[in-house]
Design a protein around this motif. Structure first.
Motif, PDB file in Angstrom:
ATOM      1  N   THR A  61      11.767  -6.640   3.669  1.00  0.00           N
ATOM      2  CA  THR A  61      11.705  -8.080   3.399  1.00  0.00           C
ATOM      3  C   THR A  61      10.616  -8.783   4.210  1.00  0.00           C
ATOM      4  N   MET A  62       9.860  -8.025   4.971  1.00  0.00           N
ATOM      5  CA  MET A  62       8.808  -8.616   5.795  1.00  0.00           C
ATOM      6  C   MET A  62       7.511  -8.748   5.023  1.00  0.00           C
ATOM      7  N   THR A  63       6.795  -9.825   5.243  1.00  0.00           N
ATOM      8  CA  THR A  63       5.427  -9.922   4.742  1.00  0.00           C
ATOM      9  C   THR A  63       4.547  -8.997   5.582  1.00  0.00           C
ATOM     10  N   ASP A  64       3.361  -8.709   5.076  1.00  0.00           N
ATOM     11  CA  ASP A  64       2.437  -7.887   5.855  1.00  0.00           C
ATOM     12  C   ASP A  64       2.136  -8.530   7.202  1.00  0.00           C
ATOM     13  N   GLU A  65       1.962  -9.840   7.190  1.00  0.00           N
ATOM     14  CA  GLU A  65       1.633 -10.556   8.420  1.00  0.00           C
ATOM     15  C   GLU A  65       2.759 -10.463   9.436  1.00  0.00           C
ATOM     16  N   ALA A  66       3.998 -10.672   8.975  1.00  0.00           N
ATOM     17  CA  ALA A  66       5.149 -10.612   9.875  1.00  0.00           C
ATOM     18  C   ALA A  66       5.345  -9.196  10.411  1.00  0.00           C
ATOM     19  N   LEU A  67       5.113  -8.223   9.559  1.00  0.00           N
ATOM     20  CA  LEU A  67       5.271  -6.827   9.980  1.00  0.00           C
ATOM     21  C   LEU A  67       4.286  -6.492  11.089  1.00  0.00           C
ATOM     22  N   MET A  68       3.030  -6.894  10.923  1.00  0.00           N
ATOM     23  CA  MET A  68       2.025  -6.574  11.937  1.00  0.00           C
ATOM     24  C   MET A  68       2.291  -7.328  13.236  1.00  0.00           C
ATOM     25  N   VAL A  69       2.850  -8.522  13.141  1.00  0.00           N
ATOM     26  CA  VAL A  69       3.252  -9.245  14.351  1.00  0.00           C
ATOM     27  C   VAL A  69       4.344  -8.462  15.072  1.00  0.00           C
ATOM     28  N   HIS A  70       5.307  -7.956  14.308  1.00  0.00           N
ATOM     29  CA  HIS A  70       6.398  -7.173  14.889  1.00  0.00           C
ATOM     30  C   HIS A  70       5.869  -5.922  15.582  1.00  0.00           C
ATOM     31  N   LEU A  71       4.795  -5.349  15.051  1.00  0.00           N
ATOM     32  CA  LEU A  71       4.203  -4.141  15.644  1.00  0.00           C
ATOM     33  C   LEU A  71       3.232  -4.467  16.775  1.00  0.00           C
ATOM     34  N   GLY A  72       3.127  -5.756  17.108  1.00  0.00           N
ATOM     35  CA  GLY A  72       2.259  -6.151  18.210  1.00  0.00           C
ATOM     36  C   GLY A  72       0.800  -6.237  17.847  1.00  0.00           C
ATOM     37  N   ARG A  73       0.506  -6.464  16.537  1.00  0.00           N
ATOM     38  CA  ARG A  73      -0.884  -6.542  16.071  1.00  0.00           C
ATOM     39  C   ARG A  73      -1.087  -7.789  15.216  1.00  0.00           C
ATOM     40  N   PRO A  74      -0.831  -8.959  15.780  1.00  0.00           N
ATOM     41  CA  PRO A  74      -0.967 -10.182  14.987  1.00  0.00           C
ATOM     42  C   PRO A  74      -2.393 -10.379  14.491  1.00  0.00           C
ATOM     43  N   GLY A  75      -2.506 -10.825  13.246  1.00  0.00           N
ATOM     44  CA  GLY A  75      -3.822 -11.098  12.685  1.00  0.00           C
ATOM     45  C   GLY A  75      -4.572  -9.879  12.188  1.00  0.00           C
ATOM     46  N   VAL A  76      -3.978  -8.695  12.312  1.00  0.00           N
ATOM     47  CA  VAL A  76      -4.624  -7.457  11.872  1.00  0.00           C
ATOM     48  C   VAL A  76      -4.053  -7.050  10.513  1.00  0.00           C
ATOM     49  N   ALA A  77      -4.922  -6.725   9.569  1.00  0.00           N
ATOM     50  CA  ALA A  77      -4.460  -6.257   8.257  1.00  0.00           C
ATOM     51  C   ALA A  77      -3.889  -4.846   8.392  1.00  0.00           C
ATOM     52  N   PRO A  78      -2.829  -4.515   7.668  1.00  0.00           N
ATOM     53  CA  PRO A  78      -2.196  -3.197   7.812  1.00  0.00           C
ATOM     54  C   PRO A  78      -2.996  -2.052   7.189  1.00  0.00           C
ATOM     55  N   GLU A  79      -3.908  -2.380   6.273  1.00  0.00           N
ATOM     56  CA  GLU A  79      -4.638  -1.322   5.577  1.00  0.00           C
ATOM     57  C   GLU A  79      -5.436  -0.456   6.566  1.00  0.00           C
ATOM     58  N   GLY A  80      -5.260   0.858   6.436  1.00  0.00           N
ATOM     59  CA  GLY A  80      -6.010   1.798   7.260  1.00  0.00           C
ATOM     60  C   GLY A  80      -5.482   2.008   8.657  1.00  0.00           C
ATOM     61  N   ARG A  81      -4.405   1.331   9.033  1.00  0.00           N
ATOM     62  CA  ARG A  81      -3.960   1.340  10.436  1.00  0.00           C
ATOM     63  C   ARG A  81      -2.936   2.417  10.766  1.00  0.00           C
ATOM     64  N   PHE A  82      -2.515   3.202   9.762  1.00  0.00           N
ATOM     65  CA  PHE A  82      -1.426   4.158   9.986  1.00  0.00           C
ATOM     66  C   PHE A  82      -1.915   5.566   9.686  1.00  0.00           C
TER      67      PHE A  82
END
Length: 333
Positions: free
Chosen positions: A139-160
């Motif tokens: 139920t998380m947006t991409d933005e909220a998910l990356m904030v939860h992972l300690g990467r605010p403002g970072v796009a999730p693409e390519g990061r995993f």
């Protein structure tokens, strides 16, 4: 003398009883518990007492005495060494094997795989389908998910980082993503330290973006460094990358599998036909080989390449040569 004989008989009787009891106990400990035909799930939270663990085994579906199990845990001297976690009690498990499993922390693990070249949408789909993985990110947006992972403002693409990740039953998908993100950070840092001097990349971020393009463009593993060399040459001389996978990525879910000429001229932030330089984000999850190719491109004069139809590519240093290769491999002329 009579008293001594009586005492000896009593001791002998007690010894027989003790041996018989020990024998019965050994038989019970060695006999498989009645768990049915399927594995039973046993979840033990941190701080659970040995007595509560014995009760949890029974509540999980094992037809055995919690009292006897608790007594076994205490008499073994290992009751305080049992570990929290998610376990599977397989058919045929004995009380002896159960205690060993709990003391060793032999949790039941599942796995989920992130495949090289997948985009972020495909990663989320894989996590959603993973067996007994808690979908906390659903139920998380991409933005909220990356904030939860300690990467605010970072796009999730390519990061995993693409790999197979093991997890215990009921683990959070956020924990898997956190591990995959740390793995990508680690591998990206490693390859950045061995980058070639003079490569047309200014930062690890640019290396990650280029590696994702190399990942999507490579049909034959041995071509990776050469493909990276072409893109490196283009970046160095200010030539547009003009790579189809970036156009496709920019189209998103609207792409129907057929790349048309109109798509190449439709501007998006990822369209490297209409925009110079690297796109703003990676377009996929690159593996280690593509990361390494991005920072150690082949030393080549080529600035063009075309798929040959067998997974490999033909590389050209002039437009005339490239056009001939296109006619040969793409148009059959």
């Amino acid at each position: 003398m009579a008293v001594l004989k009586g005492l000896m008989k009593l001791l002998a009787s007690l010894l027989v009883v003790a041996l018989a009891s020990a024998g019965i106990a050994y038989v019970w400990l060695s006999q498989p518990m009645d768990t049915g035909t399927r594995p039973l799930d046993l979840s033990i939270e941190p701080g659970t007492s040995p007595k509560a663990i014995a009760q949890a085994v029974s509540e999980a579906g094992a037809k055995t005495s919690p009292t006897l199990l608790y007594a076994w845990f205490r008499l073994s001297g290992q009751s305080r060494q049992m570990r929290a976690g998610s376990y599977e009690i397989q058919p045929g498990t004995t009380p002896i094997r159960l205690l060993s499993m709990l003391v060793r922390g032999e949790e039941s693990l599942r796995t989920v795989t992130i495949v090289e070249g997948w985009n972020w949408r495909q990663v989320r789909q894989a996590l959603a389908k993973a067996d007994r993985l808690k979908p906390d990110s659903r139920t998380m947006t991409d933005e909220a998910l990356m904030v939860h992972l300690g990467r605010p403002g970072v796009a999730p693409e390519g990061r995993f980082y693409p790999d197979t990740y093991a997890y215990a039953n009921g683990s959070s998908d956020l924990a898997v993503l956190r591990r995959a993100a740390k793995a990508m950070d680690k591998h990206l840092q490693e390859v950045w330290l061995v980058r070639q001097p003079g490569a047309a990349l200014q930062s690890p971020e640019e290396a990650l973006i280029l590696a994702s393009i190399v990942e999507k463009e490579t049909g034959k593993p041995s071509d990776r460094a050469e493909i990276a060399g072409v893109f490196n040459n283009r970046l160095r001389i200010g030539m547009r990358l003009q790579t189809d996978p970036t156009v496709i990525y920019g189209l998103g879910e609207a792409f129907d599998g057929n790349l048309r000429r109109v798509h190449l001229t439709t501007d998006t932030p990822w369209n490297t036909y209409t925009r110079a330089g690297l796109p703003p984000t990676p377009i996929a999850m690159p593996g280690k080989a593509s990361l390494l190719a991005a920072v150690q491109p082949a030393k080549t004069q080529a600035i063009y390449f075309v798929a040959k139809g067998n997974g490999s590519s033909h590389f050209s240093s002039t437009l005339d040569e490239h056009n001939r290769a296109v006619n040969r491999y793409q148009r059959g002329q």
